[in-house]
Design an enzyme around this catalytic site. Structure first.
Site, PDB file in Angstrom:
ATOM      1  N   CYS A  74      52.654  44.896  45.381  1.00  0.00           N
ATOM      2  CA  CYS A  74      52.808  46.111  46.632  1.00  0.00           C
ATOM      3  C   CYS A  74      51.925  47.190  46.324  1.00  0.00           C
ATOM      4  O   CYS A  74      52.261  47.933  45.347  1.00  0.00           O
ATOM      5  CB  CYS A  74      54.427  46.557  46.573  1.00  0.00           C
ATOM      6  N   CYS A 184      47.202  46.573  51.620  1.00  0.00           N
ATOM      7  CA  CYS A 184      48.817  46.129  51.696  1.00  0.00           C
ATOM      8  C   CYS A 184      48.970  44.626  51.602  1.00  0.00           C
ATOM      9  O   CYS A 184      48.107  43.871  52.107  1.00  0.00           O
ATOM     10  CB  CYS A 184      49.472  46.553  53.115  1.00  0.00           C
TER      11      CYS A 184
END
Length: 263
Positions: A74, A184
């Site tokens: 992440c 992302c």
């Protein structure tokens, strides 16, 4: 530490499974555990303290489950919390950052686009990385508002998604970027659509392959690569509904298990 112990991977939701794919492709015999913290997705709008607390919770869950190495799949968690994780836990921890450096070094137009969450773009770590190239490169930074939520809802191919991608890529195309950096881990699932929307000269970079190589090199240096060539155990857990994660991994449906877990 036992080489047969699993690689632990966590993300704010289902998107980090794109990182898992690259790790599994490079290290097909490694046991893995994946945590999708979809109940708390997206992390991009949360404060640094909230992101750090969630990252600690996920890390401790993976340690309790016997992980030999943890991949923070992440970008927002990496850029906001990885220094705390590394200072707190005595286990190898690998993070993920937007591929700004290779895009900046390879760009011919000297203009690159970065599509990421607010939490990543506003982080100190991202600013430190990007500022090293900002004198020579124009960076068009766009917050991908709403993209993670649509992916978590299984709406990758929706009209709403197409509309948002058109909106976010328009200023990048106008600025004549030749590289689009995906900041992302959810966003690699949008690459097929982005390739249709972007001019053919724009190359798309994500961080999956470099993270996989880093994982391999770290395990090798610590002599923790699994030597067993029997089929690995591939476990996936989510604290929300399982359908979206299972759908993204349907090409592995015979090899994996996707379960709901409280964490």
């Amino acid at each position: 530490m036992n080489p047969d112990s699993p690689i632990g991977i966590f993300d704010s939701g289902v998107g980090g499974s794109s990182i898992w794919r690259e790790i599994h492709r490079l290290l097909p015999f490694e046991n893995t555990i994946y945590l999708a913290d979809s109940k708390n997705a997206p992390y991009g709008h949360k404060s640094k303290d909230e992101i750090t607390a969630l990252s600690i919770k996920n890390t401790e869950t993976l340690i309790e489950m016997g992980s030999k190495l943890i991949v923070v799949a992440c970008n927002t968690a990496t850029t906001n919390a990885i220094s705390v994780l590394r200072d707190t836990y005595n286990i190898p921890i690998i993070g993920i950052e937007p591929a700004v450096k290779p895009a900046a070094l390879q760009s011919s137009t000297k203009k690159i686009g970065i599509l990421a969450t607010k939490g990543t773009l506003s982080s100190i770590l991202f600013h430190k990385t990007s500022s090293a190239f900002s004198k020579e490169i124009t960076m068009v930074e766009i917050v991908g508002e709403g993209l993670v939520q649509l992916i978590e809802a299984g709406k990758i191919e929706s009209d709403e998604m197409t509309s948002l991608l058109l909106e976010y890529t328009a200023p990048m195309i106008k600025e004549n970027i030749d590289y689009l950096v995906l900041g992302c881990s959810h966003y690699p699932y949008l690459i097929p659509q982005l390739q249709q929307l972007l001019p053919s000269n724009i190359k798309i970079l994500d961080s999956g392959e470099p993270v996989a190589r880093h994982t391999q090199n770290t395990l090798s240096s610590l002599r923790l690569l699994r030597k067993d060539t029997n089929a690995p155990t591939l476990r996936f857990y989510t604290n929300a509904e399982t359908e979206t994660l299972a759908a993204l991994l349907q090409d592995f449906s015979e090899e994996i298990s996707v379960e709901k877990k409280i964490f």
